[in-house]
Design a protein around this motif. Structure first.
Motif: not given
Length: 150
Positions: A73-87
């Motif tokens: 609600a505050e807009g403070g959730l961490p953004v998913d900026e993680l790199e992932r493999d093809r799976y």
């Protein structure tokens, strides 16, 4: 949503198991000999411990979800900026990089539950579940303004 359904199904199965084990313990106690009463009491201890663990975990998950809702609600959730493999699995180097930033953020603001929440997510992404849980417990304690164990 899938995790919630799995959790509720597992909890329901555990409750059924606790009831069955508890009834067996009571039947042993009702038999009335010293040996069966002793075994009955021992058998009753298992579901009591199980119910306690289930209650503690349910409380933890509920409180962590409340923090996530508030942070969202505050807009403070961490953004998913993680790199992932093809799976779709998180790459370790990417998780370590995000973790380093979250750790520095938490060191800069050690009394802020929001930074501890984001650190818990980073620990989880780095596959360090015990530390993720401890960081989330600290975030919950700070949010509830309870004393924090160091």
């Amino acid at each position: 949503m899938r995790a919630k359904i799995t959790y509720f199904i597992t909890a329901a199965v555990l409750v059924v198991y606790f009831v069955l084990v508890g009834s067996r313990g009571l039947m042993l106690i009702e038999h009335g000999t010293l040996l069966t009463v002793t075994f009955g009491v021992a058998v009753l201890i298992l579901p009591i411990i199980g119910v306690w663990f289930l209650w503690q975990n349910t409380r933890f998950v509920t409180r962590a979800n409340l923090l996530a809702t508030e942070l969202e609600a505050e807009g403070g959730l961490p953004v998913d900026e993680l790199e992932r493999d093809r799976y779709g699995r998180i790459l370790r180097d990417s998780a370590d990089e995000v973790f380093a930033r979250r750790k520095a953020e938490t060191e800069d603001a050690p009394g802020d539950w929001r930074s501890w929440f984001r650190l818990a997510v980073a620990y989880h992404d780095a596959r360090d579940t015990p530390r993720a849980r401890k960081a989330m417990q600290r975030a919950i304690a700070l949010h509830d303004k309870k004393p924090v164990q160091v």
